[in-house]
Write a protein that holds these residues in place. Structure first.
Motif, PDB file in Angstrom:
ATOM      1  N   LEU A  26      35.780  73.111  30.878  1.00 37.36           N
ATOM      2  CA  LEU A  26      35.751  73.465  29.458  1.00 37.36           C
ATOM      3  C   LEU A  26      36.847  72.719  28.704  1.00 37.36           C
ATOM      4  N   ILE A  27      38.032  72.630  29.313  1.00 42.93           N
ATOM      5  CA  ILE A  27      39.120  71.863  28.700  1.00 42.93           C
ATOM      6  C   ILE A  27      38.708  70.402  28.538  1.00 42.93           C
ATOM      7  N   ALA A  28      38.137  69.851  29.601  1.00 43.76           N
ATOM      8  CA  ALA A  28      37.713  68.442  29.569  1.00 43.76           C
ATOM      9  C   ALA A  28      36.601  68.219  28.560  1.00 43.76           C
ATOM     10  N   THR A  29      35.742  69.216  28.376  1.00 51.49           N
ATOM     11  CA  THR A  29      34.659  69.090  27.391  1.00 51.49           C
ATOM     12  C   THR A  29      35.225  68.893  25.989  1.00 51.49           C
ATOM     13  N   GLY A  30      36.235  69.679  25.653  1.00 52.11           N
ATOM     14  CA  GLY A  30      36.858  69.516  24.340  1.00 52.11           C
ATOM     15  C   GLY A  30      37.483  68.150  24.164  1.00 52.11           C
ATOM     16  N   LEU A  31      38.147  67.662  25.210  1.00 56.20           N
ATOM     17  CA  LEU A  31      38.756  66.330  25.153  1.00 56.20           C
ATOM     18  C   LEU A  31      37.689  65.254  25.035  1.00 56.20           C
ATOM     19  N   TRP A 153      32.542  82.509  31.608  1.00 52.10           N
ATOM     20  CA  TRP A 153      32.727  82.247  30.185  1.00 52.10           C
ATOM     21  C   TRP A 153      32.725  80.747  29.902  1.00 52.10           C
ATOM     22  N   ALA A 154      33.338  79.973  30.787  1.00 49.69           N
ATOM     23  CA  ALA A 154      33.368  78.521  30.594  1.00 49.69           C
ATOM     24  C   ALA A 154      31.958  77.949  30.623  1.00 49.69           C
ATOM     25  N   PHE A 155      31.149  78.382  31.587  1.00 50.26           N
ATOM     26  CA  PHE A 155      29.769  77.900  31.666  1.00 50.26           C
ATOM     27  C   PHE A 155      28.979  78.285  30.414  1.00 50.26           C
ATOM     28  N   VAL A 156      29.168  79.512  29.932  1.00 48.97           N
ATOM     29  CA  VAL A 156      28.455  79.970  28.737  1.00 48.97           C
ATOM     30  C   VAL A 156      28.834  79.110  27.528  1.00 48.97           C
ATOM     31  N   LEU A 157      30.116  78.849  27.363  1.00 47.15           N
ATOM     32  CA  LEU A 157      30.578  78.064  26.209  1.00 47.15           C
ATOM     33  C   LEU A 157      30.116  76.615  26.289  1.00 47.15           C
ATOM     34  N   ILE A 158      30.176  76.030  27.477  1.00 52.44           N
ATOM     35  CA  ILE A 158      29.715  74.647  27.633  1.00 52.44           C
ATOM     36  C   ILE A 158      28.221  74.547  27.348  1.00 52.44           C
ATOM     37  N   ALA A 159      27.450  75.504  27.868  1.00 51.80           N
ATOM     38  CA  ALA A 159      25.999  75.505  27.627  1.00 51.80           C
ATOM     39  C   ALA A 159      25.690  75.710  26.150  1.00 51.80           C
ATOM     40  N   ALA A 160      26.429  76.603  25.487  1.00 48.26           N
ATOM     41  CA  ALA A 160      26.202  76.855  24.065  1.00 48.26           C
ATOM     42  C   ALA A 160      26.523  75.604  23.244  1.00 48.26           C
ATOM     43  N   LEU A 161      27.612  74.915  23.599  1.00 46.69           N
ATOM     44  CA  LEU A 161      27.962  73.685  22.881  1.00 46.69           C
ATOM     45  C   LEU A 161      26.906  72.610  23.097  1.00 46.69           C
ATOM     46  N   TRP A 162      26.430  72.478  24.334  1.00 45.00           N
ATOM     47  CA  TRP A 162      25.383  71.496  24.623  1.00 45.00           C
ATOM     48  C   TRP A 162      24.139  71.780  23.790  1.00 45.00           C
ATOM     49  N   ALA A 163      23.716  73.056  23.732  1.00 49.30           N
ATOM     50  CA  ALA A 163      22.513  73.421  22.978  1.00 49.30           C
ATOM     51  C   ALA A 163      22.715  73.158  21.484  1.00 49.30           C
ATOM     52  N   TRP A 164      23.919  73.455  20.986  1.00 46.49           N
ATOM     53  CA  TRP A 164      24.186  73.239  19.562  1.00 46.49           C
ATOM     54  C   TRP A 164      24.149  71.753  19.221  1.00 46.49           C
ATOM     55  N   LEU A 165      24.767  70.927  20.055  1.00 41.29           N
ATOM     56  CA  LEU A 165      24.753  69.487  19.798  1.00 41.29           C
ATOM     57  C   LEU A 165      23.343  68.905  19.900  1.00 41.29           C
ATOM     58  N   ARG A 166      22.515  69.492  20.727  1.00 38.90           N
ATOM     59  CA  ARG A 166      21.174  68.945  20.948  1.00 38.90           C
ATOM     60  C   ARG A 166      20.173  69.395  19.885  1.00 38.90           C
TER      61      ARG A 166
END
Length: 228
Positions: A26-31, A153-166
């Protein structure tokens, strides 16, 4: 017998590392979001994680609730900080030389560390809670409850960000700007605004991750420097 004990030990160590690795993802995703869109390396990312850790620690200290309960607060506050910093300062450096960008973000990192030191002092700030000793048992595995919840929580947030960007309109605009900045400007995309949103997302990911790791590591102003 000894072999079975060793296998169990190694299995628990590996799974524990993978659970913590999910939070690091999740940290790396933000970076990566910031670099992928703007080609800027945020050297202050670790300090922003520590800011999220302080939010989690402060929330626990004031309310007694788990630090993860402060995740929405940390994410929202740091999104706002990231948006404001990018819109007011960093947008002027998007097309600057790389070493100039480095100086900007190293300066930001030092400033954040200084603010943390002034507000909270140099002492370690541990979260001492009985919940930190909880485990989930699955066969021979003993999963640390804090790490397991953090990974989920990290998986949920990463998946939510992926869906939002897509699928979201703004997410698609961000992807378009990342693919072709000149083309995005030509079709009327508000690039400065999108860059600020991207920075906000990167900061929010770091802040959210900070609340997830706050129960695992003692919060300290120079924690990122120690980690490096």
């Amino acid at each position: 017998m000894e072999r079975a004990v060793l296998i169990e030990l190694y299995a628990n160590v590996v799974v524990g590392g993978l659970l913590l690795g999910a939070v690091y993802a999740l940290i790396a995703t933000g970076l990566n979001v910031i670099f992928g869109v703007m080609r800027m390396v945020n050297f202050a990312h670790g300090e922003i994680v520590v800011a999220g850790m302080y939010v989690g620690y402060g929330f626990w200290h004031l309310t007694g609730l788990p630090a993860v309960a402060a995740l929405p607060l940390a994410a929202a506050a740091l999104f706002g900080a990231g948006y404001a910093f990018q819109r007011l300062v960093a947008n002027r450096f998007v097309e600057a030389a790389q070493h100039v960008q480095f100086i900007l973000f190293i300066g930001l990192a030092l400033m954040i560390t200084g603010v943390h030191a002034m507000l909270f002092g140099p002492d370690l700030r541990p979260i001492q809670s009985a919940a930190g000793f909880d485990v989930y048992r699955i066969g021979v595995l003993r999963l640390d409850a804090v790490r397991t919840q953090g990974a989920l929580w990290a998986f949920v947030l990463i998946a939510a960000l992926w869906a939002w960007l897509r699928y979201a309109v703004t997410g698609k605009a961000i992807r378009a700007a990342a693919e072709n900045l000149a083309g995005g400007r030509a079709i009327g995309i508000r690039v400065a605004h999108l860059f600020a949103i991207v920075a906000g997302i990167g900061f929010a990911c770091a802040g959210a991750a900070g609340t997830l790791v706050a129960p695992l590591f003692d919060t300290h102003p120079i924690l990122p420097a120690i980690s490096r």
